[in-house]
Motif scaffolding. Structure first.
Motif, short mmCIF file in Angstrom:
data_model
loop_
_atom_site.label_atom_id
_atom_site.label_comp_id
_atom_site.label_asym_id
_atom_site.label_seq_id
_atom_site.Cartn_x
_atom_site.Cartn_y
_atom_site.Cartn_z
N MET A 1 0.87 -1.18 0.00
CA MET A 1 0.00 0.00 0.00
C MET A 1 0.90 1.22 0.00
O MET A 1 1.45 1.61 1.02
CB MET A 1 -0.91 0.00 1.23
CG MET A 1 -1.90 1.14 1.27
SD MET A 1 -2.93 1.10 2.77
CE MET A 1 -3.96 -0.32 2.41
N GLN A 37 -1.11 -1.62 6.21
CA GLN A 37 -0.26 -1.09 5.12
C GLN A 37 1.02 -1.91 4.98
O GLN A 37 1.46 -2.20 3.86
CB GLN A 37 0.08 0.38 5.40
CG GLN A 37 -1.09 1.32 5.22
CD GLN A 37 -0.73 2.74 5.62
OE1 GLN A 37 -0.14 2.98 6.67
NE2 GLN A 37 -1.07 3.68 4.78
N GLU A 51 -7.00 0.59 -2.09
CA GLU A 51 -5.95 1.01 -1.18
C GLU A 51 -6.02 2.52 -0.89
O GLU A 51 -5.80 2.95 0.24
CB GLU A 51 -4.58 0.65 -1.74
CG GLU A 51 -4.30 -0.85 -1.71
CD GLU A 51 -2.91 -1.20 -2.21
OE1 GLU A 51 -2.07 -0.28 -2.34
OE2 GLU A 51 -2.65 -2.38 -2.47
#
Length: 221
Positions: A1, A37, A51
């Motif tokens: 991410m 993340q 995301e």
């Protein structure tokens, strides 16, 4: 991410404007998302297309369930995956005495993620690395709410959750635009008392609020 920090911050602000939470809860959610993340870089926890909107698409989508069971303390989330809705809800309930959220996830890798994220967030979550079918055979003595998101079509989901529903748990199931079709199919095998609530995060989505479910008894020829 690897979304730009400014974009994530803007999405976070939008989500927390939509679903208001305490400063303590927002801090716990920040810690949860930080772990998400990190893990997202090595395994697919959420779709890559979401995301940039993890806060509105996933966090706020989960937190909206709290208003539908404001007195509930003991939650069970079937197929927790990336922690939605279960772990997000646990973050919000951390200051509620006696609250606990059971996260049921068959994938051992995802269960490991959930444990790390729950610990980092300081959330009252208990992770069960097993199939939902097995968990419901030995559930907690009390369950107020059972939740699920993107786990299975409603007829199958009812079969999974029935051992909890028949003991009085309320079902809160996040569903997409095909919910009417799923309800029609479910009604073939189940007598259900259902209310549909509009999603606050997706105009096409609905929340199935289930207060009663009984298998239909089909006549034998």
């Amino acid at each position: 991410m690897a979304e730009p920090a400014a974009d994530l911050a803007a999405d976070r602000a939008k989500a927390l404007a939509l679903i208001s939470v305490s400063r303590e809860t927002s801090t716990r959610l920040d810690r949860f998302i930080a772990v998400l993340q990190t893990w997202q870089q090595r395994m697919n926890l959420i779709g890559s297309s979401t995301e940039a909107t993890v806060w509105t698409r996933h966090v706020a989508d989960s937190l909206q369930l709290l208003a539908l069971a404001p007195e509930a303390q003991i939650w069970v989330d079937l197929g927790s995956g990336a922690g939605f809705p279960g772990l997000a809800i646990a973050c919000a309930l951390a200051d509620v005495p006696g609250a606990e959220v059971h996260l049921v996830e068959r994938s051992t890798k995802k269960a490991a993620f959930l444990r790390e994220a729950a610990e980092a967030a300081g959330a009252p979550a208990i992770v069960h690395a097993e199939r939902a079918e097995d968990f419901v055979k030995h559930p907690p003595a009390r369950v107020d709410v059972v939740t699920a998101r993107a786990v299975a079509p409603l007829p199958e989901l009812l079969a999974l959750a029935f051992p909890l529903l028949k003991r009085g748990a309320r079902g809160l199931f996040l569903k997409g635009q095909d919910v009417d079709t799923e309800l029609t199919e479910a009604a073939k095998c189940w007598n259900i008392a259902v209310t549909l609530a509009e999603s606050q995060t997706d105009p096409k989505a609905r929340i199935v609020i289930l207060d009663r479910a009984e298998p239909r008894r089909h006549k034998q020829n």
